[in-house]
Every structure is written in structure tokens, then in C-alpha cells.
Design a protein around this motif. Structure first.
Motif, PDB file in Angstrom:
ATOM      1  N   GLN A 231       0.749  -1.366   0.191  1.00 43.66           N
ATOM      2  CA  GLN A 231      -0.033  -0.049  -0.232  1.00 43.66           C
ATOM      3  C   GLN A 231       0.778   1.195  -0.086  1.00 43.66           C
ATOM      4  O   GLN A 231       0.592   2.559  -0.552  1.00 43.66           O
ATOM      5  CB  GLN A 231      -0.750   0.186   1.271  1.00 43.66           C
TER       6      GLN A 231
ATOM      7  N   LEU B 209       1.575   2.252  -3.693  1.00 47.59           N
ATOM      8  CA  LEU B 209       0.434   2.549  -4.654  1.00 47.59           C
ATOM      9  C   LEU B 209       0.515   4.050  -5.135  1.00 47.59           C
ATOM     10  O   LEU B 209       0.626   4.042  -6.268  1.00 47.59           O
ATOM     11  CB  LEU B 209      -1.049   2.466  -3.685  1.00 47.59           C
TER      12      LEU B 209
ATOM     13  N   TYR C 251      -1.026  -4.908  -5.773  1.00 51.10           N
ATOM     14  CA  TYR C 251      -1.897  -4.009  -6.773  1.00 51.10           C
ATOM     15  C   TYR C 251      -1.239  -4.279  -8.056  1.00 51.10           C
ATOM     16  O   TYR C 251       0.250  -4.124  -8.256  1.00 51.10           O
ATOM     17  CB  TYR C 251      -1.694  -2.736  -5.933  1.00 51.10           C
TER      18      TYR C 251
ATOM     19  N   THR D 183      -1.440  -1.911 -11.558  1.00 50.19           N
ATOM     20  CA  THR D 183      -1.951  -0.665 -12.224  1.00 50.19           C
ATOM     21  C   THR D 183      -1.378  -0.292 -13.751  1.00 50.19           C
ATOM     22  O   THR D 183      -0.273  -0.337 -13.767  1.00 50.19           O
ATOM     23  CB  THR D 183      -1.755   0.371 -11.234  1.00 50.19           C
TER      24      THR D 183
ATOM     25  N   THR E 278      -6.736   0.538 -11.500  1.00 50.90           N
ATOM     26  CA  THR E 278      -5.698  -0.416 -10.569  1.00 50.90           C
ATOM     27  C   THR E 278      -6.595  -1.809 -10.034  1.00 50.90           C
ATOM     28  O   THR E 278      -7.905  -1.504  -9.681  1.00 50.90           O
ATOM     29  CB  THR E 278      -5.519   0.337  -9.335  1.00 50.90           C
TER      30      THR E 278
ATOM     31  N   ALA F 178      -6.762  -4.860  -7.401  1.00 47.30           N
ATOM     32  CA  ALA F 178      -6.293  -5.625  -6.380  1.00 47.30           C
ATOM     33  C   ALA F 178      -6.245  -7.195  -6.051  1.00 47.30           C
ATOM     34  O   ALA F 178      -7.264  -7.792  -6.905  1.00 47.30           O
ATOM     35  CB  ALA F 178      -7.050  -5.189  -5.066  1.00 47.30           C
TER      36      ALA F 178
END
Lengths: 261, 261, 261
Positions: free
Chosen positions: A152, A155, A177, A179, A184, A186
Motif C-alpha cells: 500500500q 501505491l 496491486y 495498475t 488499478t 487488487a
């Protein structure tokens, strides 16, 4: 943010296509992870070749269905050889994945060579939070090949980075993640013992490349590779210790069945 | 001579400390053993990085908590790179372990480079009887990477050698001996099938380095690594063949529990 | 054409002799397959050393009981080093096996160096159909390290090739064929999942070399190595996935018992 899992048809379609097409995937990687990377590809139905034996990097880099470059291959390959492989893939329009292992952990000369591979515009980049933050110009704070941060934390960095580079970026962690800087995905689940199997992350780079060669939508391709990892490691979780966990993980990858749902 | 075993509190304390501290360990080793060495370290709770990718040997050699150099890394590394890693560890005061694989087996140029690594004063040296006798200036009579002698044959050599070098020397065999030239510890038990698992000895060098970084007393640290090996291999002894024995051995290492007694 | 199997006394005698003699076998191979190759040799009773660490290729190439050269070792070794190993074996009269991995798959510079190793008259050559047809001057049509042809396609090529080179040639496939150009043996059975274990073919080259050192009749030696593979993989066929299949295969190799019939 959407979550992708084994229950999504797009993921199982990605498996179906790779098992049908058996893509030839070529990689430069480190010798710690090379064996597992090849076995992961074989378990999923792809055909791997690894290493820069004389002119392999030009011949295979441009003719493979997909290429992956794990930067720690620099323990066996010269910067020139690695750039030849990246260039061959880039010029031939072959999708390729960069895994910037240990970038930002304190080896400046190494870091610069890895950074230079961005010249050849990787289709996707995968790594842990420390590596990706460092690659994106932040303070990654890596400890050797391991991260001290969560996915996280990475990100915001990987969102900007993906947009500026025009690539997909995937960060591994308790939640992965993936992207392209605009959208994005998960991926949850998996088993933390995967971090106690050397080369598991490196092999995910190989798997990601393979899926890019047979899946229509790149973001789905990269995410699907992460779902296969999460699903197979979860199914392996009854294994007794870290040794049999790695073996069981390979078993479960090889037994994933697109038609089981 | 004192015998150390899993029943000794000092051994279980060594396990407790390494699992708490998760030391970052850096190694140069051969590509046959690299994967197992990393997995052994992960099983015991350490974080490994391996290989001389550009400037890793300077950056990681000096900043790791421990370093191990398996001389057969010369199949991938130049003598200069190997010396850089040893120098970095030595100058930074990082404990480091030398494993003089195959020294004395007939490759004179190789032997001289390995001998030259003693310049950087390894904290500990581990090997089989043939290798250690050859390193100490005797006639080791090695057959490739295997020994033709018993660990007891090496005892007088390694006692003198440890005193003159100011290091700890550990010889593997049916009984392992670990000495600083003044005090000697014996480690018994284990399963002879460990000699049928390639890289098991090499990985013991990595484990030894890791323990030196988190154990107060160096002689105990080196002996504890050997006890972990003996204990885990013994617990793995019901495995059917050599393949599953190696996997089970890793399982048992990962499951060793300092609080179980 | 005669078929050789585990039921033939000559095959079990070959096992008996290698377990008694424990030959020291030296190899140059690629780092993907190096670990498995060493473990296959240890499982059958031989003692392996791998890699060109400084002068190992001269020292061990000439003094080993057998040598194998897997051409993909060129990802770690220079052509000069590989030729030194081949020359050392040839000049010392040590039997040696060439495995021309990926020859004919599109890397011309690599192919020429591999072809040049025939100067040192390998005792035996093993590979898949594409590789052997390409080595013999035909159109092998390889896809990286994998074949697109059957072993039967290769038969006419390897018959002529063996006669002209004065060597034994063995082609792996659903049925394996082993020929000296005059007499041909077939080996049936095995489990196709062996092709999903990376380095399994490469390791068969190591096993073939080992058997040449302890078996009186070379054609039988090469065929026996293939029978051990077929028998052990068949016994491993109840394994769940590709990961545990590889481990079980090693187990079964280590448990082959010459006296069981």
C-alpha cells in the motif's frame, strides 16, 4: 478499486489460453531463481529458455512470445547483454517484464544499470514496495532483496510511475496491486510463506511475461499471473514446512484447471 | 571434549535470537548450491542475498549482518570480485565464513586464490576433512568436492590452524568438530543422506554466517548451526528417498522451535 | 530393433557397478539444471563436481572418471573454457557426453561453437529430436530448448551421424533410441511429466556420462541411463503435480535396487 480473483472468468480464460498456446518465453534471471522460474512456466504450460549463451539474447529475445528480465541477472550477465535482450524484445514488439530486484538497497552502480533498462520500455514491471518506490525515484529503504514497506505504501508511486512510463506496474505484498496508472486491480489471498521460498517473486516475473503473450488485455494478464500465485499458494497452505510448501505450490500451479468452476 | 546438542539451552537461544533479528546475510556461492543456501537461510529466519551483480559485493559485503563466501563461487565470479566481498566484510567488521570447497583436489590455480582469501581473516571456516587439511597445508586427498577422510583425521590440523589464524574451524563428518584452537565442541547425530543432497554442505556455510551475526559467543554460534543441521536432518530421516529427504530437511529446519523443550 | 528395460540383467548390472564404484563425474552445464544434475548423480551413487572455477576444467576434466558438457553452459562459460574441458577429457581418454541443448533454434553463433565441440570426439551425444537433427545438419525446427519433432523423426539422422562421428547418439522422446550407427536400442515407458521438470533432460546427460565410466559396453551404458530414467519416472507417476513428481523421481532413482528382481 476492483479486486480480481480465481472466481473471475477473465482469469480462468487467461489460464485456458496459455495452456492452449504454450508460448515460448525467454528470460534473463539470476541463478538462484532460474530453476524455479522455469518450473513455474512449465507448470502453467509455457516453454522457457533462460540465459545469455553467446547470441541467445538477440536470437531468443526477438523471437520469443514473451521476455522477462530479472535485474539480478547482472550477477551472470554484462549490462550490454541485458540491454541486448531488452532491445531485441522492444524492437520486435515482444512484451517484456522488468523485475528490478534489490534496486534501492545501496548498490548505486547496479541501480543505474537497472534504471537504464527503462529505455526499452518494459510492458510491465513487478517488484516489492521498496524496489518499486526506489525505481520511481522515492526512498525505497530496501534490505537486500527484501522490502521493509507494505504494498500500500507503494501505491501512489506506482500510479504516477505507470502513467509516466506508459507501463503496467505490479507490487507484491499482503495485497498485490496492479495498475496502468489509470485503472488499478487488487489481488488478495495467498500464503505468506511464499516469501520464505527463494525466487518465488522472481518467478512471478516470468509468469507475468508468459501471460502477457497470450492474454488480450495486458492489465488482466498481469493481474491473472498474481491471481494464479495467490490461488496456488493458498491451496498449498496445508504443507508442513517451507520446503514442502514450495513443492506443493508448484503442484497446485500445474493442477489449476480453467474448467473447475 | 564437550558435545553440543539440541538439548542445550545455548543452542535454542541461538535459534530464538536469529528468528527475532532476521539478519540480512550476503553470500558469494556456486550456482549449484545457491538456491538451497537461500532457502536454508529463509527457513531459519534470515534474509539472504547472493551474487556479485556489479557493485553488490562492495555494497552488501560491508552492510550485511553476515557474509559467507563459498570458494566455488569462482565458477561465476572473478578472484577480484571475491576478494572485494571478503575485504568489504573484513574492513566493516562483519563476521564472515569461508567454505574452501574442493581445495586440495588438484586445481592449483584455484587453490591459490582460495588460500589468498585468508588475508581477510575469516571469522570461521567450514568444510570437509580433505578441504580443511589441504587448506592447513596437509595432504587432503580430496576427490572433487568430496572427502576421502573422516572428520577425526582433520582434528589435529584444524586445531593448529585455528590457533595460527585466530579463527574458528568446523569440520563436517559423522561427528562434526568445531574449534577455536583452544576449545573444541563436538556435534553428533544427523542423517548421512545429507551428503547425497547437493549443496547441503555449502548451505551450512551460509547458516553458520547467519548465526555468527546474532549469537554472542562465536564458538557457540558455529556449533549451533551444526546442531540445527544434525537435528533437522535427523527429524527428516523417515523420508523415502534423497529427493524428499532434502525437502523434509528444509521443512524441519523451518519448524525448529526454540520453546519446544 | 532390440528394446532394453529394467528387466534386463545388463541394466541392473550397470546399476550395481556404479553404486560400487562411485565415480567422480565432472560437468559443465547451465545453472538452471546444475542442481538437479548433481542430485541425479548423487541419487545413483556417483560424486559430481560442476563448473569452470579457474582451472577446474583442466584439472577435473582430465582426472574425472567421466565428463559431461551441456552446451548451455555457455551462459556461464567462455567457448575457450568449454573447449578446455572437452580437450582435457579427450586427451586423457575420459569418456564424455555432449548435450547440444537448443542447437538449431536460431542462435547461429552459439550453434557454431557447439558444432566445434565435435572436434574432441564425444563418446556419446544426447538430446531431443530437433537438437540432434540440427547437429547432424538437418532442419531441426527447435522452439527454444524444446523440440517440435518426435524421436522417430530423428532416427535416420542419428544413425548416419553416429557412424560418421564414431559415437553413440541417444534421442529422447516417447520412445528413446540409442544407436552407435550399427546397432540401435529402444527404451520405452517413463512418464511424460518429465518434460515438465526443467533440467531433466540435461541431467540425463550427466547420468549417461556416469554410466559410461563404470559399464563395460558403451551402448549398454547409454541405454541403461535411459532405462533408469524411464523406470524411475514411471514409479513416480502417482505424484500429484509437477513439483512433487520431480522430487518423487529423485526418490525413485535413489531407491533403484539392482537386486530387486
Amino acid at each position: 478499486m476492483q479486486t480480481l480473483s480465481w472466481r473471475d472468468r477473465a482469469v480462468r480464460d487467461a489460464l485456458r489460453h496459455i495452456r492452449q498456446n504454450k508460448p515460448f518465453c525467454y528470460g534473463l534471471t539470476n541463478y538462484i531463481a532460474a530453476n524455479l522460474s522455469a518450473n513455474v512456466l512449465l507448470a502453467i504450460g509455457a516453454g522457457p529458455a533462460i540465459g545469455a549463451a553467446l547470441d541467445w539474447q538477440q536470437a531468443f529475445g526477438g523471437h520469443a512470445s514473451a521476455v522477462w528480465i530479472n535485474a539480478a541477472c547482472l550477477m551472470s550477465n554484462t549490462p550490454h547483454e541485458v540491454r541486448q535482450a531488452a532491445r531485441a524484445a522492444h524492437e520486435a514488439g515482444v512484451p517484456w517484464v522488468l523485475d528490478p530486484v534489490a534496486v534501492g538497497a545501496g548498490a548505486g552502480e547496479y541501480d543505474r544499470v537497472v534504471q537504464g533498462l527503462l529505455d526499452f520500455r518494459p510492458t510491465a514491471i513487478r517488484g516489492n514496495a521498496s524496489e518499486l518506490i526506489a525505481l520511481a525515484g522515492g526512498k525505497g529503504d530496501g534490505k537486500g532483496v527484501e522490502t521493509t514497506l507494505t504494498s500500500q505504501d507503494a501505491l501512489p508511486f506506482i500510479n504516477d510511475f505507470s502513467r509516466s512510463q506508459g507501463c503496467i506496474t505490479a507490487v507484491s505484498g499482503a495485497v498485490d496491486y496492479i495498475t496502468n496508472g489509470h485503472e488499478t486491480l487488487a489481488v488478495e489471498g495467498g500464503d505468506a510463506r511464499l516469501t520464505q521460498v527463494t525466487g518465488a517473486g522472481c518467478s512471478l516475473g516470468a509468469l507475468t511475461a508468459a501471460l502477457l503473450s497470450t492474454t488480450a488485455e495486458p492489465l488482466t494478464a498481469v493481474a491473472a499471473a498474481h491471481v494464479f500465485y495467490a490461488e496456488a499458494s493458498q491451496r498449498a497452505s496445508s504443507a508442513r514446512g517451507t520446503g514442502s510448501f514450495a513443492i506443493r505450490f508448484l503442484d497446485e500451479l500445474s493442477l489449476l484447471d480453467a474448467d473447475e468452476i
